[in-house]
Design an enzyme around this catalytic site. Structure first.
Site, PDB file in Angstrom:
ATOM      1  N   GLU A 112       0.834  -1.197   0.000  1.00 17.55           N
ATOM      2  CA  GLU A 112       0.000   0.000   0.000  1.00 17.55           C
ATOM      3  C   GLU A 112       0.871   1.249   0.000  1.00 17.55           C
ATOM      4  OE1 GLU A 112      -3.496   1.895   2.901  1.00 17.55           O
ATOM      5  OE2 GLU A 112      -2.199   0.300   3.616  1.00 17.55           O
ATOM      6  N   LYS A 122      -9.211   3.041  -2.430  1.00 23.08           N
ATOM      7  CA  LYS A 122      -9.640   2.549  -1.130  1.00 23.08           C
ATOM      8  C   LYS A 122     -10.962   3.201  -0.747  1.00 23.08           C
ATOM      9  CE  LYS A 122      -7.626   1.713   3.464  1.00 23.08           C
ATOM     10  NZ  LYS A 122      -6.414   1.951   4.289  1.00 23.08           N
ATOM     11  N   CYS A 141      -5.568  -2.922   2.513  1.00 25.81           N
ATOM     12  CA  CYS A 141      -5.429  -2.870   3.969  1.00 25.81           C
ATOM     13  C   CYS A 141      -6.758  -3.155   4.690  1.00 25.81           C
ATOM     14  CB  CYS A 141      -4.823  -1.531   4.386  1.00 25.81           C
ATOM     15  SG  CYS A 141      -3.909  -1.574   5.949  1.00 25.81           S
TER      16      CYS A 141
END
Length: 254
Positions: free
Chosen positions: A33, A103, A148
């Site tokens: 990430e 995200k 994540c």
């Protein structure tokens, strides 16, 4: 505004991609990430170091992908006008930049600097790879990316399961033992291969690596490449026991 991502970051990306190809024969690589982020202490520097998509930085990534024949899934910090996003890009060695995922829900202090993604960037990318068993044959697979802690959003996982993801890529910075359990759970739940790539702080402060492939790893070396051969027939074998999305759908349909 010109992209100011450090050349050293792209140089490291190229070095590791070439090593994965030349040493291990890899056809797909997953990076952590926010790999391209620099300067977290000052937002202006951080903002200026983010990448636009597309841009010369993503062109460089596509050039390495083409030169090595490796499909790349890579976490970047994306800049779109005045907003930054935590993004994963999909780069095909033939077609170049083919998709991106933003995200959906930044967590904790991330919400101070990153915007929220939405349903417009939830791709599952179809890709044909050369069979390692029969080199003259190609194997088609479906690739997704979930970043994540959005992996803790059950409906997002279910959405990707519904599209038949087989290689479930996870750019992350989580290095805890509980993360390993989460990745193992997703592999069993979704009947898919999970490739989790994590950063490692040079001084082992806060982020301690932990990249893994279920079923391989984790590795906690300062800089390492974790490689595995994936037998997609294992997914079919797993769905003999459970296909969680379609069985659930069938059970709740009127």
């Amino acid at each position: 505004m010109a992209n100011t991502i450090r050349a050293s970051t792209l140089d490291k990306f190229e070095k590791l991609t070439r090593l994965a190809k030349e040493r291990d024969g890899s056809q797909l690589v997953v990076f952590p990430e926010g790999l391209t982020s620099e300067g977290r202490d000052e937002f202006i520097k951080y903002h200026n170091a983010a990448v636009e998509i597309p841009s010369p930085a993503t062109d460089r990534i596509a050039e390495v992908s083409k030169a090595t024949g490796v499909f790349v899934v890579m976490g970047v910090i994306e800049r779109d006008v005045g907003t930054l996003y935590c993004t994963a890009i999909f780069v095909d060695p033939v077609e170049g930049l083919v998709a991106k995922h933003r995200k959906l829900l930044p967590t904790a202090c991330e919400r101070l600097i990153w915007g929220q993604g939405d349903g417009s960037t939830l791709p599952v990318v179809a890709k044909k790879f050369q069979s390692s068993v029969e080199p003259t044959r190609t194997v088609e697979t479906k690739i997704s990316a979930t970043i994540c802690w959005e992996n803790y959003m059950p409906l997002l996982r279910t959405y990707y399961y519904s599209l038949g993801t087989q290689i479930y890529c996870v750019p992350t910075v989580d290095a805890r033992e509980t993360w390993e359990s989460s990745m193992r759970h997703i592999a069993f739940e979704g009947r898919c291969f999970v490739l989790s790539a994590s950063n490692r702080n040079p001084d082992n402060v806060m982020i301690n690596g932990g990249s893994l492939i279920y079923f391989a790893g984790p590795t906690r070396k300062p800089e390492d490449i974790l490689t595995a051969d994936l037998d997609l027939d294992d997914i079919v074998r797993g769905k003999f026991d459970l296909d969680c999305f379609f069985q659930f759908k069938a059970n709740i349909s009127p």
